[in-house]
Design an enzyme around this catalytic site. Structure first.
Site, PDB file in Angstrom:
ATOM      1  N   GLU A  37       6.784 -23.269 -25.286  1.00  0.00           N
ATOM      2  CA  GLU A  37       7.209 -21.867 -25.065  1.00  0.00           C
ATOM      3  C   GLU A  37       6.375 -20.877 -25.897  1.00  0.00           C
ATOM      4  O   GLU A  37       6.648 -19.677 -25.870  1.00  0.00           O
ATOM      5  CB  GLU A  37       8.688 -21.639 -25.422  1.00  0.00           C
ATOM      6  CG  GLU A  37       9.679 -22.507 -24.696  1.00  0.00           C
ATOM      7  CD  GLU A  37      11.131 -22.216 -25.099  1.00  0.00           C
ATOM      8  OE1 GLU A  37      11.391 -21.273 -25.854  1.00  0.00           O
ATOM      9  OE2 GLU A  37      12.018 -22.968 -24.645  1.00  0.00           O
ATOM     10  N   GLU A  95       4.173 -21.855 -22.876  1.00  0.00           N
ATOM     11  CA  GLU A  95       4.342 -22.488 -21.560  1.00  0.00           C
ATOM     12  C   GLU A  95       5.712 -23.140 -21.421  1.00  0.00           C
ATOM     13  O   GLU A  95       6.354 -23.481 -22.413  1.00  0.00           O
ATOM     14  CB  GLU A  95       3.259 -23.528 -21.297  1.00  0.00           C
ATOM     15  CG  GLU A  95       2.915 -24.441 -22.442  1.00  0.00           C
ATOM     16  CD  GLU A  95       4.034 -25.212 -23.030  1.00  0.00           C
ATOM     17  OE1 GLU A  95       4.801 -25.821 -22.256  1.00  0.00           O
ATOM     18  OE2 GLU A  95       4.164 -25.227 -24.278  1.00  0.00           O
TER      19      GLU A  95
END
Lengths: 349, 349
Positions: free
Chosen positions: A317, A174
């Site tokens: 991420e 994310e």
């Protein structure tokens, strides 16, 4: 939900006992191989086509001054994913993973950049959003019921793309400035915990910033009140689009029987929502790393999860999950390629 | 001893601050890249040719009944290394590392097997020994001064072979039935600690076996007495040939400026001897993993070392160091290939 294959699990466990090493000497690498054997339904599991979906979204709560970085960074990082310059791009390249960034609700204009490439380590950009950014959950619900449904579905659609591409492992990452605030609010709701105990520095707040962040979360929890006892409603009121997408993706992994590797605080909070709504889904998940964000340890404990790595990472991420991929592959290779005592004519205990 | 390059260290630290991530968000992967930059004298370090030497030897103290496996397993495992079936062979194959097994004092006859191959993952066998097995240190000194010198030198010669082959990272592993007993005896001597606090199960002793092992070590420590205060003399009296070779190898790495990755209890005890004899040598070492053997934590603390992995492994062979290789490479790749804030036009804090 798909059930694990107990027969291949048992056969894999038996195989571990025959390999030329003292029983248990490879520690958790043995357990990883056995878990994957049960997930993949083959005695000797392997990871050949890992897939990484990074879900990106913006957060209205950033208006409360809870992040060390400006909100525009979410969109700038989406472009960095597409150019191949972000940490997850490097990790995707090094591990041979497919990479996409799914905009599930960022403020970035849809036409800012056309897709320049889909080479290794350059993320293909998917736009699958119903809104640009959540509302400020310190003042109102973060999203509508239909927006939640859309975001949950975008996670599911990512898993379907992964399956269609032949992926055998799913990593959900994310990007979203403000999303440690969102995750801690959600974790407080799910675990019924005080925000002062869970709030951390995120991208780099100082002690005063962390205290302010905890106060903002505390106000939001008071505002939404008892409605937060329901996990889906908590996700709608104090969650984020990328968190809803991750929860939908992890639930879909369990439904389809695709092993997933969970990343840090934000991904794990999404996983906790998915597990609350679909108990047993966690059977399909491995946990990549323990984040330096303080709330992660409590969320992991609620999931009864022990991650593979503990390196003080706190990037998101999907980076902590991707960093664990080589270890997961080594676990499979050791399990598959080591000689047995009989093959090697080595005396066993 | 070679000195670290402070200029490339500082430049690497500066580079870390410019990469598109919050400061420190890659945790210990950042520190690994910066350490390697200082060792390799280049701002962007890389590991292209890792080398693994596994030192094998037998231990007279096995006569005291301190191991769960029979002594013949040392030689059988040397053959398993040559056939490519051991865990370290799989790890060498998967990480692209060169692999040799150096017989520094096993009971295996020199002519048992000719070298069948030197393919990836099949260990080339080097015989570089002055004796076949140590004496039983519970009754006499494990080795003579000249045998110690030979074993120390065989570690050094392994590092010289690695350098001649262009290696840029050295992993030292070991195989020797009985060598957790030897290592704990040596650790007790170096750390002035009670064997009951340090003895562990090794390849799989039960609680009674561990108590017996601690008693054997306690008797040996009493027998050799104050002579053990000198690290070199402790190594001669209660050490093993593979431990002396590892100590010599790790000291040579520091002398030549070749980065080394230290494995578990046995390798770390050897590293502690090398550091005592050549203070500062540890600047050239990274630590791969924390072993499940209880003594390892104390030995690591004495070296002020924090390993990368903690997976409950306790196999030896260099396996915990080799398992950390992919992480070390990811640290280098992230450091080298991530975009800077300026390159990516991302707002910094």
């Amino acid at each position: 939900m798909k059930t694990l294959n107990q027969a291949t699990r048992d056969a894999a466990l038996h195989r571990q006992g025959q390999l030329t090493k003292p029983p248990g000497a490879l520690g958790r690498l043995e357990a990883v191989a056995v878990r994957l054997a049960a997930m993949q339904g083959r005695v000797c599991p392997r990871i050949e086509r890992p897939w990484i979906s990074v879900f990106a979204a913006d957060h209205g709560v950033v208006a409360e001054g809870v992040s060390a970085f400006p909100q525009a960074v979410t969109g700038q990082m989406i472009l960095n994913f597409m150019h191949g310059g972000a940490a997850i791009c490097v990790l995707a390249r090094e591990t041979g993973a497919a990479l996409e960034v799914v905009d599930v609700g960022s403020l970035l204009a849809a036409d800012v950049m056309t897709d320049i490439s889909n080479d290794a380590g350059r993320a293909h950009r998917i736009i699958d959003r119903s809104a640009t950014g959540t509302a400020n959950f310190a003042r109102e619900a973060a999203m509508s019921a239909s927006a939640l449904e859309h975001a949950w579905g975008s996670g599911r659609r990512a898993v379907e793309r992964a399956r269609a591409a032949g992926a055998d492992l799913f990593v959900g990452g994310e990007m979203g400035i403000g999303n440690t605030t969102t995750s801690v609010a959600l974790a407080c709701a799910l675990l019924d915990t005080d925000p002062a105990a869970l709030a951390g520095p995120g991208t780099g707040l100082d002690a005063a910033g962390v205290r302010h962040k905890a106060q903002v979360i505390g106000r939001a929890l008071a505002l939404h009140g008892p409605a937060l006892a329901d996990p889906r409603e908590a996700l709608r009121r104090v969650g984020g689009f990328e968190i809803a997408a991750l929860a939908g993706a992890f639930a879909a992994c369990a439904e389809y029987g695709l092993p997933a590797v969970i990343d840090g605080l934000i991904a794990s909070t999404a996983a906790l929502v998915a597990e609350r709504l679909h108990p047993g889904a966690r059977d399909w998940w491995l946990f990549g790393h323990r984040s330096a964000e303080p709330a992660h340890t409590q969320v992991l404990a609620a999931l009864d999860a022990e991650p593979l790595l503990d390196l003080g990472m706190r990037l998101g991420e999907g980076s902590g999950a991707a960093a664990a991929l080589p270890l997961i592959r080594l676990a499979c290779a050791l399990h598959t390629d080591m000689a047995t005592f009989e093959e090697a004519a080595v005396a066993s205990q």
